[in-house]
Design a protein around this motif. Sequence first.
Motif, PDB file in Angstrom:
ATOM      1  N   GLU A 447     -39.407  50.175   7.394  1.00 19.47           N
ATOM      2  CA  GLU A 447     -38.935  50.516   6.053  1.00 19.47           C
ATOM      3  C   GLU A 447     -39.047  49.338   5.097  1.00 19.47           C
ATOM      4  N   TYR A 448     -38.730  48.150   5.596  1.00 25.31           N
ATOM      5  CA  TYR A 448     -38.675  46.980   4.726  1.00 25.31           C
ATOM      6  C   TYR A 448     -39.668  45.909   5.153  1.00 25.31           C
ATOM      7  N   LEU A 449     -40.285  45.307   4.167  1.00 20.43           N
ATOM      8  CA  LEU A 449     -40.989  44.050   4.389  1.00 20.43           C
ATOM      9  C   LEU A 449     -39.976  42.935   4.165  1.00 20.43           C
ATOM     10  N   PHE A 450     -39.738  42.129   5.191  1.00 23.79           N
ATOM     11  CA  PHE A 450     -38.880  40.952   5.032  1.00 23.79           C
ATOM     12  C   PHE A 450     -39.774  39.820   4.542  1.00 23.79           C
ATOM     13  N   PHE A 451     -39.683  39.549   3.231  1.00 22.35           N
ATOM     14  CA  PHE A 451     -40.466  38.458   2.651  1.00 22.35           C
ATOM     15  C   PHE A 451     -39.666  37.172   2.865  1.00 22.35           C
ATOM     16  N   VAL A 452     -40.064  36.396   3.841  1.00 23.39           N
ATOM     17  CA  VAL A 452     -39.296  35.228   4.260  1.00 23.39           C
ATOM     18  C   VAL A 452     -39.276  34.156   3.179  1.00 23.39           C
ATOM     19  N   GLY A 453     -40.402  33.972   2.497  1.00 22.83           N
ATOM     20  CA  GLY A 453     -40.488  32.956   1.455  1.00 22.83           C
ATOM     21  C   GLY A 453     -40.894  31.609   2.011  1.00 22.83           C
ATOM     22  N   CYS A 454     -41.363  30.737   1.148  1.00 19.31           N
ATOM     23  CA  CYS A 454     -41.847  29.428   1.588  1.00 19.31           C
ATOM     24  C   CYS A 454     -40.731  28.579   2.182  1.00 19.31           C
ATOM     25  N   ALA A 455     -39.578  28.545   1.504  1.00 20.41           N
ATOM     26  CA  ALA A 455     -38.460  27.744   2.019  1.00 20.41           C
ATOM     27  C   ALA A 455     -37.978  28.297   3.350  1.00 20.41           C
ATOM     28  N   GLY A 456     -37.862  29.618   3.441  1.00 24.00           N
ATOM     29  CA  GLY A 456     -37.401  30.242   4.674  1.00 24.00           C
ATOM     30  C   GLY A 456     -38.335  30.030   5.831  1.00 24.00           C
ATOM     31  N   SER A 457     -39.600  29.711   5.526  1.00 27.79           N
ATOM     32  CA  SER A 457     -40.595  29.505   6.573  1.00 27.79           C
ATOM     33  C   SER A 457     -40.769  28.035   6.947  1.00 27.79           C
ATOM     34  N   TYR A 458     -40.594  27.138   5.977  1.00 30.29           N
ATOM     35  CA  TYR A 458     -40.946  25.736   6.213  1.00 30.29           C
ATOM     36  C   TYR A 458     -39.770  24.765   6.147  1.00 30.29           C
ATOM     37  N   ASP A 459     -38.752  25.060   5.331  1.00 29.10           N
ATOM     38  CA  ASP A 459     -37.637  24.128   5.174  1.00 29.10           C
ATOM     39  C   ASP A 459     -36.682  24.250   6.353  1.00 29.10           C
ATOM     40  N   PHE A 480     -37.406  46.524   9.854  1.00 32.74           N
ATOM     41  CA  PHE A 480     -38.119  45.551   9.034  1.00 32.74           C
ATOM     42  C   PHE A 480     -39.246  44.910   9.832  1.00 32.74           C
ATOM     43  N   ALA A 481     -40.153  44.312   9.090  1.00 29.61           N
ATOM     44  CA  ALA A 481     -41.223  43.525   9.693  1.00 29.61           C
ATOM     45  C   ALA A 481     -41.582  42.423   8.716  1.00 29.61           C
ATOM     46  N   THR A 482     -42.215  41.372   9.208  1.00 33.22           N
ATOM     47  CA  THR A 482     -42.661  40.268   8.351  1.00 33.22           C
ATOM     48  C   THR A 482     -44.180  40.282   8.251  1.00 33.22           C
ATOM     49  N   LEU A 483     -44.710  39.408   7.443  1.00 35.84           N
ATOM     50  CA  LEU A 483     -46.161  39.250   7.338  1.00 35.84           C
ATOM     51  C   LEU A 483     -46.680  38.140   8.246  1.00 35.84           C
ATOM     52  N   SER A 484     -45.750  37.484   8.923  1.00 35.22           N
ATOM     53  CA  SER A 484     -46.105  36.396   9.840  1.00 35.22           C
ATOM     54  C   SER A 484     -46.979  35.354   9.125  1.00 35.22           C
ATOM     55  N   LYS A 485     -48.102  34.991   9.690  1.00 34.62           N
ATOM     56  CA  LYS A 485     -48.952  33.943   9.117  1.00 34.62           C
ATOM     57  C   LYS A 485     -49.659  34.395   7.836  1.00 34.62           C
ATOM     58  N   GLN A 486     -49.678  35.700   7.578  1.00 35.50           N
ATOM     59  CA  GLN A 486     -50.380  36.208   6.391  1.00 35.50           C
ATOM     60  C   GLN A 486     -49.540  36.093   5.118  1.00 35.50           C
ATOM     61  N   GLU A 487     -48.260  35.731   5.247  1.00 36.68           N
ATOM     62  CA  GLU A 487     -47.418  35.629   4.050  1.00 36.68           C
ATOM     63  C   GLU A 487     -47.870  34.462   3.180  1.00 36.68           C
ATOM     64  N   MET A 488     -47.852  34.679   1.852  1.00 39.88           N
ATOM     65  CA  MET A 488     -48.194  33.630   0.891  1.00 39.88           C
ATOM     66  C   MET A 488     -47.102  33.520  -0.148  1.00 39.88           C
ATOM     67  N   CYS A 489     -47.043  32.369  -0.802  1.00 42.28           N
ATOM     68  CA  CYS A 489     -46.051  32.135  -1.864  1.00 42.28           C
ATOM     69  C   CYS A 489     -46.152  33.210  -2.936  1.00 42.28           C
ATOM     70  N   ASN A 490     -45.009  33.586  -3.487  1.00 44.51           N
ATOM     71  CA  ASN A 490     -44.992  34.596  -4.554  1.00 44.51           C
ATOM     72  C   ASN A 490     -45.447  34.036  -5.893  1.00 44.51           C
ATOM     73  N   GLY A 491     -45.421  32.697  -6.067  1.00 44.61           N
ATOM     74  CA  GLY A 491     -45.947  32.073  -7.274  1.00 44.61           C
ATOM     75  C   GLY A 491     -44.943  31.706  -8.337  1.00 44.61           C
ATOM     76  N   ASP A 492     -43.644  31.910  -8.068  1.00 48.58           N
ATOM     77  CA  ASP A 492     -42.615  31.646  -9.088  1.00 48.58           C
ATOM     78  C   ASP A 492     -42.716  30.237  -9.668  1.00 48.58           C
ATOM     79  N   SER A 493     -42.740  29.236  -8.810  1.00 44.15           N
ATOM     80  CA  SER A 493     -42.735  27.850  -9.306  1.00 44.15           C
ATOM     81  C   SER A 493     -43.987  27.548 -10.114  1.00 44.15           C
ATOM     82  N   ALA A 494     -45.139  28.056  -9.666  1.00 43.81           N
ATOM     83  CA  ALA A 494     -46.379  27.817 -10.400  1.00 43.81           C
ATOM     84  C   ALA A 494     -46.273  28.366 -11.815  1.00 43.81           C
ATOM     85  N   ARG A 495     -45.734  29.572 -11.944  1.00 44.73           N
ATOM     86  CA  ARG A 495     -45.624  30.195 -13.272  1.00 44.73           C
ATOM     87  C   ARG A 495     -44.695  29.402 -14.162  1.00 44.73           C
TER      88      ARG A 495
END
Length: 736
Positions: A447-459, A480-495
């Motif tokens: 049902e849900y994609l758990f978007f872990v986020g960069c901090a949740g993955s690396y910090d 729920f499921a994650t994208l594992s290694k395929q997850e990428m940053c959402n781009g907030d900080s860049a914007r």
Amino acid sequence: MNPIITGLLLAGAVSLFIITMSGRVGVLLAMKKENRLDHIPYRVAQLVRFGLGQKRMVDPEEFTPGLFHIFIYAAFMVLAVRTIMLFVMGFSSTALDVLTDLSHPAWDVAPPLLGLYKVYLLVKDIVAALALAGVAYFVWTRWKVKPDRMSQSWEAYLILGFIAGLMITEFMFGGSHMVAAHAAAQQVPVGATQVPAAPSAMVWWEPVTSLMGLAMMPLGVTASHVLGVVGFFIHLTIILAFLNFLPLGKHFHIITGLPNVFFQRTHSTGKLPTPNLEKEEFGTATVKDLTWKNGLDLYSCTECGRCQTHCPTYITGKPLTHKAVNQDLKHWLWDNERWVEEGYGPNGVKEPLPEIIGSALKAETVWACTSCGWCEQACPVFIENVPRLIDMRRYQVQVKAEFPPEIQRVFEGMERQGNPWGLGQDRRDEWAEDLALPTWGDGGEYEYLFFVGCAGSYDDKQKKVSRALVKIMREAGVSFATLSKQEMCNGDSARRMGNEYLYQTLAKTNVESWNAMGVKAVITQCPHCFNTIKNEYPEFGGEYRVINHTQLINELLKDKRIKLSSVMNAGTKLTYHDPCYLGRHNGVYDAPREVLKSIPGLEVVEMQRSQREGFCCGAGGGRMWMEEHIGTRINHNRMNEAALTLKHAEDPNTPYPDAADKKKPGMVGDYKEPGGKGIVAVACPFCSTMLNDAKNDTGREQIQIKDITELVADSMETSNKGGTVSPSPVVSAKPE
């Protein structure tokens, strides 16, 4: 009265006003076009609520001055009708007779109209008296109290004098006619030196004017009449002088404020405008790159200073106050109207407009903003400060390549590895190696994609939060499921750091991928991810149901799908820090607090600056990746407040600055004494990092920084304490 004098006053003043306004309007027409005529019913409702109704004026932090401002505002609205009447009286002796003598035969043909007019006169008298009270309050406030947010200026006293003059001359004019009417009723000769007062001189529909009339009666009919005539023409002169003064200073908002409220944006403050990069919209270079709404914002700034009260950059001594930015840009526009409209520079020859940064603003001013949104939350006329600054950053980054040097590696990390740290994409799922998490697209239905986020993955600190959230969701049976290694940053900080091209590349890639996978709902543990995916991805076709982890946990508790029973240290004091991008930008205030209050053993206490008045940690707007070289560190100010809050909860005798003291805002952040023991709860990885750093910098080792998820996971009853069970069946979890 005198049609010639009235006509000359009116013609001269209106002509001068038109000349001044032609320049002001011409500048707006020379700016970029923008459609602000959508969602008309919503705009009308907002105009009624916040424009005519002045709702933001009486926000809790500024209730008293807001209330007195409403008194003055109401007087202007009501006396606008009276002003028209006075001009009509100036041209027509018949109108003068009818409108000042309620026993005139003309009223006999329309008794209901006479009754309505009496009600109007009563309201007019009351609001005019309240306006005088408002003037007295603001004179006292400026002269004696001198709030930090108010700039001392002669203009303010002049305008207050104008307002007082309008109210007093209105009473003088009406009072003189009451003297004449009373003298006629008492059959007092016109030349009598004084008129005896009597109770019958008081009329219920003009109580204050009646008091003025009673005070004038000892002067006699002739002298009272002269004062009335003088008051009449002074009133008209003040009105016309006021009209021409409005476009020259901060009181221009009397003309532009209501339109600005009507033309406000109709979406979350967390959503930035999306430029069309294919049309080479690379940001704001000159004032002509601003939209006409940006220009109207500048005209509408009241200089009230409410935007400063909880502004993290102002409180900590950074070179940015939004009031000052508005004034600098506005006065640059006014000083260079012909340059903006026709291209003729100060020397009278055609030349390109200069860039805003370097002519009207400094670069450090533009880069100081944390995009916390307080300025826009507090502004009574809905000025949009943050998008304007971000668009200036876009030009600096994408065209000039001039930006704080430390963010270069952040851009490179996001471009090459899909995260701002630049750590390997193949390490993205290391945090969950032993959890056997399902991956979206592995053949299962989730049902849900758990978007872990960069901090949740690396910090390292946030990895613990990711694992705690997995534990909670599994215990509750959330699918729920994650994208594992395929997850990428959402781009907030860049914007928000101005790299719009990088942001759009990441956003389009994510949306295309997620849509192809059939993603419909997303869970986030970072407010910045939450805000971007919820509010900004729809522009690229990413329409998802987005749920923040605090909302999810709150619903799981309400539905009794998880149970909290393990008691923390009984009586542990805890205070909650509101993330700007969860609270102020998206209105999620209750869910985190309801979760915290459900945890046994905790005593939740609020900081002075909380919820809509919450103080930023200093990491928003891309500032997470930039150094603070000027003033006090924002995170230190917030950590000091948290320490004082916990210390005061432990020992109520600890001095606590009065929140109502407007002379120096942010004093709770000046606390330097040792002490303060307990927990600061957070719901954002950026806040966690900033407050942990501040805790270490300020030596407050007795304070723990904990994400709400960790606290819940520690207190939760669980049938799988390791959290390593197989994927759960499909079970719904409702968003807040």
